[in-house]
Write a protein that holds these residues in place. Structure first.
Motif, PDB file in Angstrom:
ATOM      1  N   CYS A 152      39.785  15.147  30.190  1.00  0.00           N
ATOM      2  CA  CYS A 152      38.458  15.632  30.960  1.00  0.00           C
ATOM      3  C   CYS A 152      38.352  17.260  30.994  1.00  0.00           C
ATOM      4  N   LEU A 153      39.330  17.745  30.628  1.00  0.00           N
ATOM      5  CA  LEU A 153      39.222  19.318  30.501  1.00  0.00           C
ATOM      6  C   LEU A 153      38.361  19.910  29.302  1.00  0.00           C
ATOM      7  N   LEU A 154      38.143  20.997  29.476  1.00  0.00           N
ATOM      8  CA  LEU A 154      37.115  21.536  28.310  1.00  0.00           C
ATOM      9  C   LEU A 154      38.397  21.840  26.934  1.00  0.00           C
ATOM     10  N   PRO A 155      38.108  21.913  26.012  1.00  0.00           N
ATOM     11  CA  PRO A 155      38.939  22.289  24.832  1.00  0.00           C
ATOM     12  C   PRO A 155      39.480  23.583  25.243  1.00  0.00           C
TER      13      PRO A 155
ATOM     14  N   VAL B 201      52.261  18.928  36.561  1.00  0.00           N
ATOM     15  CA  VAL B 201      51.262  17.923  37.245  1.00  0.00           C
ATOM     16  C   VAL B 201      49.874  18.693  37.007  1.00  0.00           C
ATOM     17  N   LEU B 202      49.158  17.550  36.779  1.00  0.00           N
ATOM     18  CA  LEU B 202      47.590  17.995  36.804  1.00  0.00           C
ATOM     19  C   LEU B 202      46.888  17.048  37.933  1.00  0.00           C
ATOM     20  N   ALA B 203      45.863  17.725  38.605  1.00  0.00           N
ATOM     21  CA  ALA B 203      45.027  17.133  39.681  1.00  0.00           C
ATOM     22  C   ALA B 203      43.774  17.362  39.783  1.00  0.00           C
ATOM     23  N   ILE B 204      42.923  16.614  40.329  1.00  0.00           N
ATOM     24  CA  ILE B 204      41.615  16.904  40.388  1.00  0.00           C
ATOM     25  C   ILE B 204      41.466  16.988  42.090  1.00  0.00           C
ATOM     26  N   SER B 205      40.545  18.000  42.429  1.00  0.00           N
ATOM     27  CA  SER B 205      40.269  18.200  43.596  1.00  0.00           C
ATOM     28  C   SER B 205      38.796  17.535  43.715  1.00  0.00           C
ATOM     29  N   LEU B 206      38.778  16.714  44.743  1.00  0.00           N
ATOM     30  CA  LEU B 206      37.084  15.999  45.021  1.00  0.00           C
ATOM     31  C   LEU B 206      36.647  16.282  46.260  1.00  0.00           C
ATOM     32  N   VAL B 207      35.324  16.328  46.572  1.00  0.00           N
ATOM     33  CA  VAL B 207      34.894  16.606  47.923  1.00  0.00           C
ATOM     34  C   VAL B 207      33.990  15.328  48.197  1.00  0.00           C
TER      35      VAL B 207
ATOM     36  N   VAL C  33      43.828  27.112  38.921  1.00  0.00           N
ATOM     37  CA  VAL C  33      42.494  26.267  39.318  1.00  0.00           C
ATOM     38  C   VAL C  33      41.486  26.316  38.476  1.00  0.00           C
ATOM     39  N   MET C  34      40.722  25.188  37.893  1.00  0.00           N
ATOM     40  CA  MET C  34      40.049  25.331  36.569  1.00  0.00           C
ATOM     41  C   MET C  34      38.715  24.904  37.129  1.00  0.00           C
ATOM     42  N   GLY C  35      37.685  25.228  36.357  1.00  0.00           N
ATOM     43  CA  GLY C  35      36.214  24.980  36.675  1.00  0.00           C
ATOM     44  C   GLY C  35      35.998  24.431  35.302  1.00  0.00           C
ATOM     45  N   GLY C  36      36.888  24.606  34.158  1.00  0.00           N
ATOM     46  CA  GLY C  36      36.421  24.242  32.927  1.00  0.00           C
ATOM     47  C   GLY C  36      36.846  22.617  32.641  1.00  0.00           C
ATOM     48  N   PHE C  37      35.904  21.888  32.946  1.00  0.00           N
ATOM     49  CA  PHE C  37      36.183  20.368  32.801  1.00  0.00           C
ATOM     50  C   PHE C  37      34.582  19.823  32.483  1.00  0.00           C
ATOM     51  N   ASP C  38      34.948  18.693  31.988  1.00  0.00           N
ATOM     52  CA  ASP C  38      33.438  17.708  31.604  1.00  0.00           C
ATOM     53  C   ASP C  38      33.144  16.891  32.878  1.00  0.00           C
ATOM     54  N   MET C  39      32.136  17.343  33.732  1.00  0.00           N
ATOM     55  CA  MET C  39      31.881  16.564  34.913  1.00  0.00           C
ATOM     56  C   MET C  39      31.695  14.919  34.577  1.00  0.00           C
ATOM     57  N   ALA C  40      30.584  14.805  33.651  1.00  0.00           N
ATOM     58  CA  ALA C  40      30.125  13.401  33.146  1.00  0.00           C
ATOM     59  C   ALA C  40      31.504  12.626  33.005  1.00  0.00           C
ATOM     60  N   ARG C  41      32.270  13.059  32.263  1.00  0.00           N
ATOM     61  CA  ARG C  41      33.596  12.399  31.616  1.00  0.00           C
ATOM     62  C   ARG C  41      34.474  12.054  32.756  1.00  0.00           C
TER      63      ARG C  41
ATOM     64  N   ALA D  66      37.071  20.953  41.297  1.00  0.00           N
ATOM     65  CA  ALA D  66      38.006  21.631  40.212  1.00  0.00           C
ATOM     66  C   ALA D  66      39.321  20.753  39.997  1.00  0.00           C
ATOM     67  N   PHE D  67      39.606  21.110  38.853  1.00  0.00           N
ATOM     68  CA  PHE D  67      41.242  20.432  38.192  1.00  0.00           C
ATOM     69  C   PHE D  67      42.081  21.735  38.681  1.00  0.00           C
ATOM     70  N   LEU D  68      43.271  21.262  38.870  1.00  0.00           N
ATOM     71  CA  LEU D  68      44.504  22.142  39.216  1.00  0.00           C
ATOM     72  C   LEU D  68      45.640  21.789  38.316  1.00  0.00           C
ATOM     73  N   ALA D  69      46.203  22.871  37.500  1.00  0.00           N
ATOM     74  CA  ALA D  69      47.596  22.583  37.092  1.00  0.00           C
ATOM     75  C   ALA D  69      48.722  23.103  37.728  1.00  0.00           C
ATOM     76  N   LEU D  70      49.761  22.571  38.142  1.00  0.00           N
ATOM     77  CA  LEU D  70      50.690  22.886  38.849  1.00  0.00           C
ATOM     78  C   LEU D  70      52.101  22.740  38.104  1.00  0.00           C
ATOM     79  N   GLY D  71      52.787  23.917  38.157  1.00  0.00           N
ATOM     80  CA  GLY D  71      54.221  23.815  37.699  1.00  0.00           C
ATOM     81  C   GLY D  71      55.124  24.906  37.732  1.00  0.00           C
ATOM     82  N   TYR D  72      56.220  24.862  37.348  1.00  0.00           N
ATOM     83  CA  TYR D  72      56.985  26.152  37.423  1.00  0.00           C
ATOM     84  C   TYR D  72      56.645  27.077  36.369  1.00  0.00           C
ATOM     85  N   PRO D  73      56.336  28.384  36.663  1.00  0.00           N
ATOM     86  CA  PRO D  73      55.849  29.247  35.577  1.00  0.00           C
ATOM     87  C   PRO D  73      56.852  29.544  34.463  1.00  0.00           C
ATOM     88  N   GLY D  74      56.447  29.463  33.371  1.00  0.00           N
ATOM     89  CA  GLY D  74      57.081  29.919  32.155  1.00  0.00           C
ATOM     90  C   GLY D  74      56.869  31.146  31.670  1.00  0.00           C
ATOM     91  N   GLU D  75      57.166  31.387  30.361  1.00  0.00           N
ATOM     92  CA  GLU D  75      57.227  32.776  29.919  1.00  0.00           C
ATOM     93  C   GLU D  75      56.047  32.923  28.984  1.00  0.00           C
TER      94      GLU D  75
END
Length: 194
Positions: A71-74, A85-91, A128-136, A151-160
């Protein structure tokens, strides 16, 4: 860690929160993830409505994770696929009586901010990402008309940063900046200038 160069001495937790794109892929323990969502639950909300909802998947749950990723944009997919983890926040847009909740989006933003601060305290990064396909997103998850995607959220332990391809590597290494207070905070005056 990209600590914010603040003008005034704000809380270290706020200074340490930032939006990484590089993640190690290390799994987030269920209790740790629940702690992050618990923090979101304590954000302020009008009438204590708590209009936020979250859908999430761990990277290890390949099929569910791929649904979210699709569902995320390219422009977000190459780095977001490495989040634990990927998550979607909804209202929830309306009260149970059918009246519109005018502050619902604001309240979900507050929940996302509280979530991100708790994640930071636990050594996690949140992007937090606003770059996603709403309809999809609506179609893939069969969302009812009473829920909107925030919005979509990506969570994880930061890498290099070096593990990222360009242009993401440069963005990861760029200095953090914010507008000066006098650009968005005004003493009482009418009309407010923008």
């Amino acid at each position: 860690m990209k600590t914010a160069p603040t003008t005034y001495p704000v809380s270290p937790l706020i200074r340490q929160r930032w939006s990484p794109r590089s993640f190690t892929g290390q799994a987030i323990a269920p209790d740790t993830l629940n702690q992050v969502f618990e923090a979101a639950s304590w954000a302020f909300s009008a009438m204590n409505e708590q209009p936020w909802r979250y859908i999430y998947a761990h990277q290890a749950d390949t099929e569910a994770f791929e649904r979210l990723l699709s569902c995320l944009l390219p422009g977000n997919q190459p780095w977001a696929r490495h989040a634990a983890v990927l998550a979607i926040s909804l209202v929830k847009t309306h009260y149970d009586n059918g009246q519109p909740n005018r502050t619902a989006m604001h309240d979900v933003g507050a929940a996302n901010a509280t979530l991100a601060l708790e994640a930071t305290a636990l050594g996690l990064g949140t992007h937090v990402m606003g770059g996603f396909d709403m309809a999809r997103t609506r179609e893939v998850f069969g969302l009812p008309h009473t829920l909107d995607v925030v919005a979509f959220l990506a969570l994880g332990y930061p890498g290099e940063a070096e593990q990222l391809e360009e242009p993401f590597r440069s963005r990861e290494l760029a200095p953090r900046r914010r507008k000066a207070l006098d650009e968005f905070v005004f003493p009482q005056q009418l009309p407010v200038t923008v």
